[in-house]
Scaffold this active site. Structure first.
Site, PDB file in Angstrom:
ATOM      1  N   CYS A 129     -12.144   2.912 -14.957  1.00 10.39           N
ATOM      2  CA  CYS A 129     -12.462   4.321 -14.719  1.00 10.39           C
ATOM      3  C   CYS A 129     -11.148   5.110 -14.616  1.00 10.39           C
ATOM      4  O   CYS A 129     -10.831   5.704 -13.595  1.00 10.39           O
ATOM      5  CB  CYS A 129     -13.292   4.461 -13.436  1.00 10.39           C
ATOM      6  SG  CYS A 129     -14.087   6.060 -13.288  1.00 10.39           S
ATOM      7  N   CYS A 134     -24.316   5.771 -13.177  1.00  8.72           N
ATOM      8  CA  CYS A 134     -23.211   6.712 -12.952  1.00  8.72           C
ATOM      9  C   CYS A 134     -23.638   8.098 -13.459  1.00  8.72           C
ATOM     10  O   CYS A 134     -23.964   8.273 -14.636  1.00  8.72           O
ATOM     11  CB  CYS A 134     -21.962   6.235 -13.706  1.00  8.72           C
ATOM     12  SG  CYS A 134     -20.629   7.454 -13.689  1.00  8.72           S
ATOM     13  N   CYS A 175     -18.221  -0.708 -17.958  1.00  5.72           N
ATOM     14  CA  CYS A 175     -18.185  -0.501 -16.500  1.00  5.72           C
ATOM     15  C   CYS A 175     -19.430  -1.058 -15.819  1.00  5.72           C
ATOM     16  O   CYS A 175     -20.557  -0.789 -16.247  1.00  5.72           O
ATOM     17  CB  CYS A 175     -18.062   0.997 -16.218  1.00  5.72           C
ATOM     18  SG  CYS A 175     -18.092   1.368 -14.452  1.00  5.72           S
ATOM     19  N   GLU A 214       0.831  -1.212   0.000  1.00  7.86           N
ATOM     20  CA  GLU A 214       0.000   0.000   0.000  1.00  7.86           C
ATOM     21  C   GLU A 214       0.869   1.268   0.000  1.00  7.86           C
ATOM     22  O   GLU A 214       0.539   2.250  -0.643  1.00  7.86           O
ATOM     23  CB  GLU A 214      -0.938   0.008   1.217  1.00  7.86           C
ATOM     24  CG  GLU A 214      -2.133  -0.903   1.058  1.00  7.86           C
ATOM     25  CD  GLU A 214      -2.999  -0.520  -0.149  1.00  7.86           C
ATOM     26  OE1 GLU A 214      -3.356   0.659  -0.278  1.00  7.86           O
ATOM     27  OE2 GLU A 214      -3.296  -1.402  -0.973  1.00  7.86           O
ATOM     28  N   CYS A 260     -16.435   3.433 -20.035  1.00 12.36           N
ATOM     29  CA  CYS A 260     -17.775   3.382 -19.431  1.00 12.36           C
ATOM     30  C   CYS A 260     -18.623   2.248 -20.016  1.00 12.36           C
ATOM     31  O   CYS A 260     -19.450   1.662 -19.304  1.00 12.36           O
ATOM     32  CB  CYS A 260     -18.481   4.724 -19.617  1.00 12.36           C
ATOM     33  SG  CYS A 260     -17.570   6.093 -18.879  1.00 12.36           S
TER      34      CYS A 260
HETATM   35  S1  SF4 Z   1     -19.463   4.645 -15.906  1.00 17.65           S
HETATM   36 FE1  SF4 Z   1     -18.831   6.088 -14.349  1.00 17.65          FE
HETATM   37  S2  SF4 Z   1     -17.706   4.854 -12.850  1.00 17.65           S
HETATM   38 FE2  SF4 Z   1     -17.862   3.649 -14.732  1.00 17.65          FE
HETATM   39  S3  SF4 Z   1     -15.995   4.091 -15.899  1.00 17.65           S
HETATM   40 FE3  SF4 Z   1     -17.564   5.524 -16.593  1.00 17.65          FE
HETATM   41  S4  SF4 Z   1     -17.266   7.323 -15.328  1.00 17.65           S
HETATM   42 FE4  SF4 Z   1     -16.207   5.641 -14.303  1.00 17.65          FE
END
Ligand code: SF4
Length: 395
Positions: free
Chosen positions: A199, A215, A209, A44, A206
């Site tokens: 992201c 989002c 995602c 970390e 996206c």
């Molecule tokens: S949908 Fe939202 S959380 Fe997902 S990659 Fe795109 S900006 Fe990031």
């Protein structure tokens, strides 16, 4: 298609993140095998401001040499800094070493399991402490590293720079609110992985995602507008000259920097602000006690710190005088560049030493080690290749 703005924490976020992690998350990182608190802690700290691919070889070398808190605490800071050379942000290494000494002395070599006690250790903030307890023990703690800040700022369309206290407070509250009831270890890793792989800062993926459905930033087509950048003042530029003193054996003088400040505790070249060969010659003689026979200018380096730019002019000075007074009052060594020993070096210093090793000393000494007459004392010359500002080494 319109999407609802995510104005409050979604109870499904954790479940979707975990389902995505089960299929795509990273499960073979070196610190995930045998994830003891010590190994998680080291990883970390190394991962702060640094990408996984860069960290892995450093982590493996570090763990091999310092497999537990006791071994790390017994090592010298020089050994620790040596294995950190090139990773940057050296305060992390100094804090790691200091914290190891405290853990050995006060906690019998075991990292405390209480978040408040962890946060009292040097270099461990709230997010690192939370990550450590979640990843090593599966405990119910949130994290808010750079990746998580970015995902949350986008998911909730939180305006403002995440480093601003009010914004950070909001993000912490959201990070806490999203925590699932179980699988904290996987959830924490999943959040970090999502930020690192989908992201991402410049080009969020996206379409792939698991959080895209609600989002807020994606719904508005503004994913890259979040988080807001740090309001920045122009960074000042500092100019220094690295004086690379080389003796008749080709060894180079290094001095240990003070423990605090930039490159604290690392070994570096003597520095001055002069730019001309003649002034540097006089400076070496008056300040360091060396007789300079030849000075050569090399291509400049440019190094950026978080709060300023550093323009470095490297000058090689061929010198005589084995152990002048300065070596008695400051930690200083003749560094054998062909057989380097374990020293913590700042990245530009390491690069310059490597370049010096490729370019042997000028033949200004005869077979007996006496100086040959090669021209007027202290003359300076220009190296044939001079770098541009963007290049890091060029001679
Ligand atoms: S949908 Fe939202 S959380 Fe997902 S990659 Fe795109 S900006 Fe990031």
């Amino acid at each position: 298609m319109t999407r609802a703005r995510a104005s409050s924490p979604s109870p499904a976020l954790g479940a979707r993140l975990l389902a995505w992690y089960d299929r795509f998350g990273r499960k073979d990182l070196p610190w995930q095998a045998n994830a003891t608190p010590y190994r998680v802690w080291v990883s970390e700290i190394m991962l702060q401001q640094t990408q996984v691919a860069t960290v892995i070889p450093y982590y493996l070398r570090f763990i091999e040499r310092f497999p537990d808190v006791d071994v790390l605490a017994c090592a010298t800071l020089d050994e620790v800094l040596h294995l950190w050379t090139g990773l940057g942000y050296y305060a992390r290494a100094r804090n790691l070493h200091r914290a190891a000494c405290i853990i050995r002395e006060h906690y019998h070599g075991e990292l405390p399991r209480d978040i408040g006690l962890l946060m009292q250790l040097p270099g461990i903030g709230r997010s690192t402490a939370g990550a450590l307890l979640a990843l090593a023990h599966g405990e119910h703690h949130a994290i808010l590293d750079g990746n998580v800040k970015r995902v949350l700022a986008r998911f909730h369309a939180i305006a403002g720079w995440p480093g601003a206290p009010a914004v950070e407070k909001k993000l912490w509250a959201l990070a806490e609110a999203h925590l699932p009831a179980a699988r904290l270890r996987d959830y924490t890793q999943a959040f970090m992985d999502l930020g690192a792989t989908l992201c991402t800062r410049g080009q969020p993926a996206c379409a792939r995602c698991p959080l895209a459905h609600d989002c807020a930033a994606y719904a508005d087509g503004r994913a890259t507008d979040f988080p807001s950048p740090k309001p920045c003042a122009a960074k000042p530029v500092r100019r220094i000259t690295f004086v690379m003193l080389r003796n008749k054996e080709g060894a180079v003088l290094l001095m240990q920097r003070p423990p605090a400040g930039i490159w604290g505790g690392l070994w570096s070249f003597p520095e001055c602000t002069h730019r001309s060969g003649r002034k540097i010659q006089r400076w070496c003689e008056s300040e360091l006690g060396f007789i300079v026979e030849h000075v050569e200018r090399h291509g400049p380096l440019h190094h950026t710190f978080s709060h300023f730019h550093l323009d470095i002019l490297p000058m090689v000075a061929e010198v005589t005088g084995q152990r002048p007074a300065v070596m008695e009052i400051r930690p200083a060594i003749w560094y054998n560049i062909t057989k380097p020993d374990a020293r913590g070096l700042a990245a530009p210093v390491q690069r310059l030493l490597l370049e010096l090793a490729k370019h042997p000393a000028r033949k200004i000494h005869d077979a007996n080690g006496e100086l040959r007459k090669t021209g007027p004392r202290g003359r300076s010359s220009q190296a044939p290749a001079v770098s541009g500002r963007a290049r890091q080494t060029d001679f």
